[in-house]
Design a protein around this motif. Structure first.
Motif, short mmCIF file in Angstrom:
data_model
loop_
_atom_site.label_atom_id
_atom_site.label_comp_id
_atom_site.label_asym_id
_atom_site.label_seq_id
_atom_site.Cartn_x
_atom_site.Cartn_y
_atom_site.Cartn_z
N MET A 1 99.82 75.96 -2.72
CA MET A 1 99.60 74.52 -2.59
C MET A 1 100.06 73.82 -3.86
SD MET A 1 95.78 74.34 -0.88
CE MET A 1 95.08 75.49 -2.07
N VAL B 1 101.66 72.18 1.37
CA VAL B 1 101.22 73.54 1.71
C VAL B 1 102.44 74.38 2.07
CG1 VAL B 1 99.74 74.96 3.16
CG2 VAL B 1 99.02 72.62 2.57
N ALA C 1 89.97 75.51 -0.54
CA ALA C 1 91.06 75.94 0.33
C ALA C 1 91.50 77.36 -0.02
CB ALA C 1 92.24 74.99 0.21
N SER C 2 91.37 77.72 -1.28
CA SER C 2 91.74 79.06 -1.73
C SER C 2 90.80 80.15 -1.21
CB SER C 2 91.75 79.12 -3.27
OG SER C 2 92.66 78.16 -3.80
N MET D 1 88.63 70.72 -4.10
CA MET D 1 89.26 70.85 -2.78
C MET D 1 90.22 72.02 -2.75
SD MET D 1 90.35 66.96 -1.81
CE MET D 1 89.71 65.71 -2.91
N LEU D 2 91.08 72.10 -3.76
CA LEU D 2 92.09 73.17 -3.81
C LEU D 2 91.41 74.53 -3.92
CD1 LEU D 2 94.61 71.40 -6.20
CD2 LEU D 2 94.90 71.79 -3.75
N TYR E 1 90.85 74.47 5.71
CA TYR E 1 89.83 74.51 4.65
C TYR E 1 90.00 73.31 3.70
CZ TYR E 1 87.74 79.18 5.35
OH TYR E 1 87.03 80.26 5.82
N LEU E 2 91.25 73.00 3.35
CA LEU E 2 91.51 71.87 2.47
C LEU E 2 91.02 70.57 3.09
CD1 LEU E 2 92.98 70.68 -0.07
CD2 LEU E 2 95.01 70.47 1.39
N ASN E 3 91.25 70.40 4.38
CA ASN E 3 90.84 69.19 5.09
C ASN E 3 89.32 69.04 5.08
OD1 ASN E 3 91.55 66.88 6.76
ND2 ASN E 3 90.59 67.99 8.44
N ALA F 1 90.05 80.50 1.88
CA ALA F 1 90.38 80.72 3.29
C ALA F 1 90.67 82.19 3.57
CB ALA F 1 91.59 79.87 3.68
N VAL G 1 94.45 77.72 5.60
CA VAL G 1 94.32 77.11 4.27
C VAL G 1 94.27 75.59 4.39
CG1 VAL G 1 95.50 76.73 2.07
CG2 VAL G 1 95.36 79.04 3.02
N THR G 2 95.13 75.03 5.23
CA THR G 2 95.16 73.58 5.42
C THR G 2 93.84 73.08 6.03
OG1 THR G 2 97.56 73.65 5.76
CG2 THR G 2 96.41 71.67 6.51
#
Length: 270
Positions: A116, A146, A102-103, A98-99, A179-181, A105, A176-177
């Protein structure tokens, strides 16, 4: 959800096949019916082996836990939507996936000035989130903080490695948030986001001040600025939001929000 029902149906067919197959005098019609269903199931399984990214939006809406998972609320006896024991907690492998997603993004000017922090300790998660909006964290959750750069005024910053551009700073942290979601949902988890958790301080989103105090989670860390190929201290990072991630408890009625999600968009042509 549909995939679980499909697997349950598959198991039922296989069990029926075993029972009927063990009966020497099983009706031919029944055996033929089960054989046909099993053939169809095998075809479905073969098709499922082929990854088709174009089907993701449909899967996301129909299968994913994209609605906000409800917090536990003792006042109205609502148990909350997350599984509370460790069985619901994202694995380390999935958390890293997940992280990492998000990276990936895209950001303003190609600057990777965000950070994060994944907090896995249940007690520490409770300290961060609190219970003002109900209980969201437990042994079954992980909370990701975040942070964003470019959000502090020059008189508040401790160095000149970045400029005060709150519009771009919040833009980057927001992407970024997002993408994480999506990453969490794609791996079978649900989320609940907080802009005002129980961290000390005042948000200060619009004044360029320090905001909520989450500095201890950044101690000794640095972030890599992709646009300049340099590493900088995270001491000028500002808390933007916290994302609680866990597994939806399907035994809980109304485990997710039931608010309406309208299509507020058009396709504009000149």
């Amino acid at each position: 959800m549909k995939m679980k029902k499909f697997l349950a149906a598959t198991l039922a067919i296989i069990m029926a096949m075993g029972v009927l197959g063990g009966c020497g005098n099983a009706p031919t019609a029944e055996l033929d019916k089960v054989n046909a269903e099993l053939t169809a199931v095998k075809a479905e399984l073969e098709a499922a082996k082929v990854f088709d990214a174009s089907k993701f939006p449909k899967w996301f809406e129909e299968e994913g836990t994209w609605r906000t998972v409800e917090n536990a609320n003792t006042a109205n006896n609502h148990p909350g939507g997350f599984i509370k024991d460790a069985s619901g907690k994202p694995s380390e492998e999935n958390l890293k996936a997940m992280l990492h997603m998000a990276s990936l993004a895209v950001t303003s000017g190609g600057k990777s000035d965000w950070y994060m922090v994944a907090v896995t300790d249940p007690d520490e998660q409770k300290v961060i989130i609190g219970d003002k909006y109900g209980e969201a964290t437990s042994d079954g959750t992980v909370t990701v903080l975040v942070f964003g750069e470019r959000l502090l005024r020059p008189d508040v910053r401790t160095d000149e490695s970045n400029t005060y551009q709150p519009d771009r700073g919040y833009y980057d942290a927001g992407i970024v948030t997002g993408y994480l979601n999506v990453a969490a949902i794609s791996l079978g988890y649900g989320t609940h986001m907080f802009m005002t958790p129980a961290l000390p301080g005042v948000n200060g989103f619009n004044d360029g001040d320090i905001g909520l105090d989450a500095k201890k989670y950044l101690e000794g860390t640095k972030y890599y600025m992709a646009s300049t190929h340099e590493s900088f201290s995270t001491e000028n990072m500002k808390f933007v939001c916290a994302v609680v991630i866990g597994t939806l408890d399907e035994k809980v009625e109304s485990g997710v929000t039931q608010k309406e999600f309208p299509d507020n968009w058009i396709i504009w042509n000149k």
